[in-house]
Structure formats: structure tokens, C-alpha cells
Scaffold this motif. Structure first.
Motif, PDB file in Angstrom:
ATOM      1  N   PHE A 152     -10.446  11.200 -11.657  1.00  0.00           N
ATOM      2  CA  PHE A 152     -10.415  10.328 -10.490  1.00  0.00           C
ATOM      3  C   PHE A 152     -11.796  10.205  -9.836  1.00  0.00           C
ATOM      4  N   ALA A 153     -12.831  10.700 -10.505  1.00  0.00           N
ATOM      5  CA  ALA A 153     -14.163  10.739  -9.894  1.00  0.00           C
ATOM      6  C   ALA A 153     -14.727   9.345  -9.637  1.00  0.00           C
ATOM      7  N   HIS A 154     -14.238   8.324 -10.339  1.00  0.00           N
ATOM      8  CA  HIS A 154     -14.764   6.969 -10.168  1.00  0.00           C
ATOM      9  C   HIS A 154     -14.208   6.275  -8.929  1.00  0.00           C
ATOM     10  N   LEU A 155     -13.187   6.855  -8.303  1.00  0.00           N
ATOM     11  CA  LEU A 155     -12.561   6.229  -7.143  1.00  0.00           C
ATOM     12  C   LEU A 155     -13.285   6.624  -5.856  1.00  0.00           C
ATOM     13  N   PRO A 156     -13.341   5.701  -4.864  1.00  0.00           N
ATOM     14  CA  PRO A 156     -14.003   6.029  -3.591  1.00  0.00           C
ATOM     15  C   PRO A 156     -13.286   7.147  -2.862  1.00  0.00           C
ATOM     16  N   ARG A 157     -14.022   7.849  -2.010  1.00  0.00           N
ATOM     17  CA  ARG A 157     -13.450   8.836  -1.101  1.00  0.00           C
ATOM     18  C   ARG A 157     -13.604   8.320   0.321  1.00  0.00           C
ATOM     19  N   PRO A 158     -12.682   8.642   1.238  1.00  0.00           N
ATOM     20  CA  PRO A 158     -11.502   9.476   0.999  1.00  0.00           C
ATOM     21  C   PRO A 158     -10.537   8.814   0.020  1.00  0.00           C
ATOM     22  N   LEU A 159      -9.808   9.663  -0.697  1.00  0.00           N
ATOM     23  CA  LEU A 159      -8.919   9.219  -1.763  1.00  0.00           C
ATOM     24  C   LEU A 159      -7.473   9.417  -1.322  1.00  0.00           C
ATOM     25  N   VAL A 160      -6.712   8.330  -1.358  1.00  0.00           N
ATOM     26  CA  VAL A 160      -5.323   8.350  -0.888  1.00  0.00           C
ATOM     27  C   VAL A 160      -4.379   8.265  -2.080  1.00  0.00           C
ATOM     28  N   ALA A 161      -3.480   9.235  -2.206  1.00  0.00           N
ATOM     29  CA  ALA A 161      -2.431   9.197  -3.224  1.00  0.00           C
ATOM     30  C   ALA A 161      -1.224   8.474  -2.644  1.00  0.00           C
ATOM     31  N   VAL A 162      -0.679   7.537  -3.394  1.00  0.00           N
ATOM     32  CA  VAL A 162       0.503   6.790  -2.962  1.00  0.00           C
ATOM     33  C   VAL A 162       1.649   7.124  -3.911  1.00  0.00           C
ATOM     34  N   LEU A 163       2.709   7.716  -3.383  1.00  0.00           N
ATOM     35  CA  LEU A 163       3.869   8.135  -4.166  1.00  0.00           C
ATOM     36  C   LEU A 163       5.016   7.183  -3.869  1.00  0.00           C
ATOM     37  N   VAL A 164       5.449   6.458  -4.879  1.00  0.00           N
ATOM     38  CA  VAL A 164       6.436   5.400  -4.697  1.00  0.00           C
ATOM     39  C   VAL A 164       7.753   5.795  -5.339  1.00  0.00           C
ATOM     40  N   GLY A 165       8.827   5.697  -4.584  1.00  0.00           N
ATOM     41  CA  GLY A 165      10.164   5.984  -5.100  1.00  0.00           C
ATOM     42  C   GLY A 165      10.856   4.726  -5.576  1.00  0.00           C
ATOM     43  N   GLY A 166      12.078   4.511  -5.095  1.00  0.00           N
ATOM     44  CA  GLY A 166      12.815   3.338  -5.538  1.00  0.00           C
ATOM     45  C   GLY A 166      14.119   3.196  -4.793  1.00  0.00           C
ATOM     46  N   ALA A 167      14.825   2.116  -5.085  1.00  0.00           N
ATOM     47  CA  ALA A 167      16.121   1.886  -4.471  1.00  0.00           C
ATOM     48  C   ALA A 167      17.092   2.995  -4.862  1.00  0.00           C
ATOM     49  N   ASN A 168      17.909   3.427  -3.897  1.00  0.00           N
ATOM     50  CA  ASN A 168      18.822   4.538  -4.172  1.00  0.00           C
ATOM     51  C   ASN A 168      20.183   4.381  -3.510  1.00  0.00           C
ATOM     52  N   GLY A 169      20.546   3.156  -3.145  1.00  0.00           N
ATOM     53  CA  GLY A 169      21.813   2.940  -2.466  1.00  0.00           C
ATOM     54  C   GLY A 169      21.716   3.034  -0.963  1.00  0.00           C
ATOM     55  N   ARG A 170      20.619   3.626  -0.463  1.00  0.00           N
ATOM     56  CA  ARG A 170      20.400   3.722   0.982  1.00  0.00           C
ATOM     57  C   ARG A 170      19.167   2.923   1.403  1.00  0.00           C
ATOM     58  N   TYR A 171      18.187   2.860   0.527  1.00  0.00           N
ATOM     59  CA  TYR A 171      16.957   2.137   0.818  1.00  0.00           C
ATOM     60  C   TYR A 171      16.701   1.103  -0.285  1.00  0.00           C
ATOM     61  N   ARG A 172      15.977   0.052   0.094  1.00  0.00           N
ATOM     62  CA  ARG A 172      15.667  -1.028  -0.838  1.00  0.00           C
ATOM     63  C   ARG A 172      14.179  -1.015  -1.165  1.00  0.00           C
ATOM     64  N   LEU A 173      13.859  -1.124  -2.445  1.00  0.00           N
ATOM     65  CA  LEU A 173      12.467  -1.249  -2.867  1.00  0.00           C
ATOM     66  C   LEU A 173      12.417  -2.202  -4.062  1.00  0.00           C
ATOM     67  N   ASP A 174      12.483  -3.489  -3.770  1.00  0.00           N
ATOM     68  CA  ASP A 174      12.392  -4.508  -4.793  1.00  0.00           C
ATOM     69  C   ASP A 174      10.987  -5.113  -4.767  1.00  0.00           C
ATOM     70  N   ARG A 175      10.791  -6.223  -5.489  1.00  0.00           N
ATOM     71  CA  ARG A 175       9.471  -6.824  -5.559  1.00  0.00           C
ATOM     72  C   ARG A 175       8.968  -7.261  -4.188  1.00  0.00           C
ATOM     73  N   GLU A 176       9.858  -7.818  -3.366  1.00  0.00           N
ATOM     74  CA  GLU A 176       9.470  -8.283  -2.039  1.00  0.00           C
ATOM     75  C   GLU A 176       8.993  -7.127  -1.162  1.00  0.00           C
ATOM     76  N   VAL A 177       9.736  -6.037  -1.157  1.00  0.00           N
ATOM     77  CA  VAL A 177       9.359  -4.875  -0.350  1.00  0.00           C
ATOM     78  C   VAL A 177       8.074  -4.259  -0.885  1.00  0.00           C
ATOM     79  N   ALA A 178       7.952  -4.164  -2.214  1.00  0.00           N
ATOM     80  CA  ALA A 178       6.738  -3.612  -2.810  1.00  0.00           C
ATOM     81  C   ALA A 178       5.519  -4.452  -2.451  1.00  0.00           C
ATOM     82  N   ALA A 179       5.665  -5.770  -2.460  1.00  0.00           N
ATOM     83  CA  ALA A 179       4.538  -6.648  -2.128  1.00  0.00           C
ATOM     84  C   ALA A 179       4.098  -6.437  -0.682  1.00  0.00           C
ATOM     85  N   ALA A 180       5.076  -6.238   0.224  1.00  0.00           N
ATOM     86  CA  ALA A 180       4.733  -6.001   1.628  1.00  0.00           C
ATOM     87  C   ALA A 180       3.987  -4.679   1.790  1.00  0.00           C
ATOM     88  N   LEU A 181       4.453  -3.630   1.111  1.00  0.00           N
ATOM     89  CA  LEU A 181       3.765  -2.337   1.181  1.00  0.00           C
ATOM     90  C   LEU A 181       2.385  -2.435   0.545  1.00  0.00           C
TER      91      LEU A 181
END
Length: 322
Positions: A152-181
Motif C-alpha cells: 500500500f506504499a503507493h497510496l497517499p497518507r493518511p490512509l483510510v480503509a473502507v470495509l463494505v458489507g452488504g444487504a442483510n434483510g435489515r439494511y440495504r446496500l445496492d448500486r444506488e446506496v453504494a454510489a451515494a457512499l
């Protein structure tokens, strides 16, 4: 049934009973490792017709899954509802049972239960952990940092890790929601001049993965394509801050075990249990809400896994002596 998978040979064994779901198994493996035990995984697969019936209603849980051979006195770590049903049956055969998560049956059917505050249960045999149990230890983070930091040395610092889950019957994460995030993450990259590395999970919809990649990769973000070695622990180890979607108690718990700020990204939907969990993390000063900007504050690891493991060993030893 698959044969027992022995993970470590030199320590006292602990049999893990769980459905073949990585998230469930990781909780029990993490508890066993922190307790100095050798985890042996026994995946649970219900036979017909019991696979369509809640495990708590099975009249003969051992027959419903079949293929479990365990010596009396072997410590069993059961996880989830199916694990609870089978574990409670094995306790009647002389095995000490530690149940992970709310068993949704009488608590006195287990020697110990490891639960979270959002499970909203209590009793003399209940151990409370603020986080979900997991395998992210300081030693594992140190090893992952050494292995992944050059990648990961080529990436700028500070370096932010983004951990993405998914839809699970309680929350929605489709293309529209992903695009907003993704637009929020892009704003953070532009205004706060951060590097971003993003990993989807097994639950992330393909259209959501594409939305993240199309929006962020052209800006210089590193987005895992699910090919090759999983970078998840390496990302935790190398990050200066972490953004994690709100759908996963496990991912938030693992992020909170690091020493860096954790920002929780809201998704459309609602879960009382997850809401209570995030509230606990927020009250402890460990997480804040993600609003599209990088935030820094004085924080440190929040991880009760080791303390729970030590308390479990102590209580089981006392019960054996008594």
C-alpha cells in the motif's frame, strides 16, 4: 458430515459447533485462540426435514445434524441458534458448553454464555463482551502490517480503509446506496487529501462493487477485486482511519480492535440490535458517524475478547474444582 478440522495440535482442544459461516466460526476461533485452546471446527448442516425448522424446536438436535462424535468432558464452543441447540444436547452427555451469542432458549442449559449488551440478556453464567468476538489480535495486526505496508506504499497518507458489507434483510446496500457512499468517499479524498483502500465482503452485491470501483478507482483509490490474497487484515493493520458500513457488528468490532479512529457509514434500514451496539461503541468514544470527511480524535483499541477468554478459563476451572 465433514471430518473434524483440527487447527492446532499442541494445546487443549475446544470443539467449535457452528453453521459453516465464516463470521460465526471466526468468533469461536478467536475466543479459543485467546484462551490458549486448540480450535477444532465441526460444521453443522441440518438434515431433512429439520433444515426448515428452527433449531430451538428440534426434538433431537444430535440426530438433526448427525455425525458428531465427541468425548465426554471435551469443551464445546457453540455459536448461534443451531450451535446452541446441538450444544445443549451435548451438555447432557457430559460436555461443558460455552455458547456464543444469545441462545434464544433457557440460559441454564449452558455452562457459560458469551453475549453482547445488545443481546439484552443477563444471568450468573453470562459473560458480557462489548464487541463481537474475533481473531484480530495485536500480534496478528503487527504481522499483517509488515506484510502489507509495502503493497500500500503507493497510496497517499493518511490512509483510510473502507470495509463494505452488504444487504442483510435489515439494511440495504445496492448500486444506488453504494454510489451515494462512493460520492462521500470521493469528497473525503478530494478535501482531506487521503488515500483510500476499499474491500467488499462476501455479501456485497456485484452492482455495488462496480459502483465503488467506477467512482473511486479513477481517483486513485485501491479497490479489491476479490482476486488473490484477501487484504482485509492488512488493511486494518495499515490504516490511519477506518470507515465501515453499519450492517456488520463483526466488522465494526474488528475495526475497533485497532488503534485508529473508526467511522460508521449509515445505510438505509434499521436494526435494533445493531443500533444498540453502535450506540455502545459511540458512548465508549470508539466510533463516530461518517459524514463524508476524515475525523481524528484520541482513541485506542476496544476489544474485550481477551478478557472474556480469561474469565471463561477461570470460571470453567472453578466449576471443575467445585
Amino acid at each position: 458430515m465433514p471430518a473434524l478440522e483440527k487447527q492446532v495440535e499442541s494445546r487443549e482442544p475446544a470443539l467449535i459447533l457452528s453453521q459453516p459461516l465464516a463470521g460465526l466460526q471466526a468468533q469461536a476461533i478467536g475466543l479459543a485462540e485467546r484462551a490458549g485452546l486448540a480450535p477444532m471446527i465441526q460444521p453443522l448442516l441440518a438434515r431433512r426435514p429439520w433444515r426448515w425448522t428452527p433449531a430451538a424446536l428440534w426434538p433431537a438436535p444430535l440426530a438433526a445434524v448427525g455425525g458428531i462424535a465427541v468425548t465426554s468432558g471435551t469443551l464445546v464452543l457453540s455459536v448461534g441458534g443451531m450451535g446452541a441447540a446441538v450444544g445443549a444436547a451435548l451438555r447432557r452427555r457430559g460436555c461443558p458448553i460455552v455458547q456464543i451469542q444469545n441462545p434464544r432458549m433457557r440460559l441454564d442449559r449452558f455452562d457459560l454464555i458469551v453475549a453482547n449488551p445488545h443481546d439484552e440478556i443477563a444471568g450468573p453464567n453470562v459473560l458480557i463482551s462489548r464487541n463481537a468476538l474475533h481473531r484480530i489480535s495485536p500480534q496478528r495486526l503487527a504481522a499483517a502490517r509488515e506484510a502489507w505496508l509495502p503493497r500500500f506504499a503507493h497510496l497517499p497518507r493518511p490512509l483510510v480503509a473502507v470495509l463494505v458489507g452488504g444487504a442483510n434483510g435489515r439494511y440495504r446496500l445496492d448500486r444506488e446506496v453504494a454510489a451515494a457512499l462512493a460520492r462521500q468517499l470521493a469528497t473525503m479524498m478530494r478535501l482531506d487529501r487521503v488515500g483510500v483502500m476499499l474491500t467488499p465482503s462476501r455479501r456485497t452485491d456485484a452492482s455495488a462493487r462496480a459502483a465503488f470501483s467506477q467512482a473511486l478507482a479513477p481517483l486513485g483509490a485501491w479497490v479489491w477485486d476479490l482476486q488473490g490474497e484477501n487484504p482485509y487484515v492488512g488493511m486494518l493493520a495499515c490504516a490511519d482511519a477506518i470507515v465501515v458500513t453499519t450492517d456488520s457488528v463483526s466488522m465494526i468490532s474488528e475495526a475497533a480492535a485497532t488503534a485508529v479512529p473508526v467511522l460508521v457509514a449509515a445505510l438505509p434500514g434499521r436494526s435494533r440490535r445493531i443500533g444498540l451496539f453502535v450506540q455502545t461503541m459511540r458512548a465508549a468514544g470508539r466510533v463516530r458517524d461518517f459524514t463524508g470527511r476524515l475525523e481524528h480524535w484520541q482513541t485506542g483499541p476496544l476489544d474485550d475478547t481477551l478478557a472474556v477468554a480469561q474469565d471463561m478459563r477461570r470460571r470453567l476451572a472453578m466449576a471443575e474444582l467445585g
